[in-house]
Scaffold this active site. Structure first.
Site, PDB file in Angstrom:
ATOM      1  N   HIS A  36      26.208  26.440  79.976  1.00 22.26           N
ATOM      2  CA  HIS A  36      27.642  26.711  79.845  1.00 22.26           C
ATOM      3  C   HIS A  36      28.191  27.070  81.220  1.00 22.26           C
ATOM      4  O   HIS A  36      27.424  27.331  82.155  1.00 22.26           O
ATOM      5  CB  HIS A  36      27.888  27.858  78.863  1.00 22.26           C
ATOM      6  CG  HIS A  36      27.342  29.161  79.370  1.00 22.26           C
ATOM      7  ND1 HIS A  36      26.020  29.531  79.174  1.00 22.26           N
ATOM      8  CD2 HIS A  36      27.913  30.150  80.099  1.00 22.26           C
ATOM      9  CE1 HIS A  36      25.817  30.705  79.755  1.00 22.26           C
ATOM     10  NE2 HIS A  36      26.948  31.102  80.330  1.00 22.26           N
ATOM     11  N   HIS A 119      30.056  27.869  88.100  1.00 21.97           N
ATOM     12  CA  HIS A 119      28.764  27.183  88.151  1.00 21.97           C
ATOM     13  C   HIS A 119      28.101  27.214  86.773  1.00 21.97           C
ATOM     14  O   HIS A 119      28.504  27.975  85.899  1.00 21.97           O
ATOM     15  CB  HIS A 119      27.847  27.849  89.184  1.00 21.97           C
ATOM     16  CG  HIS A 119      27.453  29.239  88.790  1.00 21.97           C
ATOM     17  ND1 HIS A 119      28.260  30.333  89.012  1.00 21.97           N
ATOM     18  CD2 HIS A 119      26.356  29.712  88.151  1.00 21.97           C
ATOM     19  CE1 HIS A 119      27.678  31.415  88.534  1.00 21.97           C
ATOM     20  NE2 HIS A 119      26.513  31.071  87.996  1.00 21.97           N
TER      21      HIS A 119
END
Length: 179
Positions: A36, A119
Site C-alpha cells: 500500500h 512510497h
C-alpha cells in the site's frame, strides 16, 4: 488500535511490485496483499477517536488521479533499514496527502515531524541484515522501475495489528475520490 490512511493498490500494480521484490532475500518482505502507499499514519486510537477520524476523513474532497511508481530507494543511508518503491511526484497525490493529514489534525491527531515521502515499503531490514553495498546493487538494478499508471479512485482507513511474523492490515472504511 493503530490507524493509518493509505492507497490500497490495484492488483496489477501489486503484482509488478512483488516482482521487484524477487531480487531481495527472504525476511521481512511486505506480502503482496499488504502492499500500500501510506497517506498518513495516525497511531493509537480508541473507538471514540477512531469515529472522529472516520467522520473527518469522510469530509475529504479530492479528485481521482493516476499513480505511477518511478524507481526504488532506501531509508537509512549506510545502514539501510527499509527498501521501497517510490511514487512519482504528483500534485494530486500531494494534495490528497495534505487533506488526509489535515483531517487527522481536525480529529485530534498530531502532525508527524518527518517530511512526507510517498512510497510503497517492499522490505524492512533488521540492523545489519543487508550491507549498504548489497542494497546499492539492488537499487541500481531496480532504480529505473516504472510501474503504472494505476487509477486511484479511493483511499482507505486501515487498522494495523502487529504480529510476530507480519502485520495484518484491516480496512475499516473506504472513501471515494470525486471530481
Amino acid at each position: 488500535m493503530r490507524l493509518f490512511a493509505a492507497l490500497d493498490l490495484p492488483e496489477p500494480m501489486r503484482a509488478r511490485l512483488a516482482a521487484l521484490q524477487a531480487g531481495l532475500p527472504e525476511g521481512r518482505l511486505t506480502t503482496p496483499e499488504n502492499l500500500h502507499l501510506t497517506l498518513a499514519f495516525f497511531g493509537e486510537a480508541g473507538a471514540r477517536e477512531a469515529e472522529e477520524l472516520h467522520a473527518a476523513l469522510g469530509r475529504v474532497k479530492a479528485a481521482p488521479f493516476d499513480l505511477w511508481i518511478d524507481g526504488t530507494g532506501a531509508f537509512g543511508g549506510a545502514k539501510p533499514r527499509l527498501l521501497f518503491a517510490a511514487a512519482r511526484p504528483d500534485p494530486a497525490l500531494a494534495r490528497l496527502h495534505e487533506k488526509v493529514e489535515q483531517a487527522g489534525r481536525d480529529a485530534g491527531f498530531p502532525r508527524p515531524a518527518e517530511r512526507y515521502r510517498p512510497h510503497v515499503t517492499l522490505k524492512r531490514l533488521h540492523p545489519g541484515e543487508m550491507s549498504a553495498a548489497r542494497a546499492a546493487r539492488w537499487l541500481e538494478a531496480t532504480g529505473a522501475a516504472l510501474i503504472g499508471p494505476a487509477r486511484i479512485g479511493e483511499f482507505v482507513l486501515f487498522r494495523s495489528t502487529l504480529g510476530h511474523a507480519r502485520p495484518v492490515y484491516e480496512p475499516l472504511a473506504r472513501y471515494a475520490l470525486f471530481g
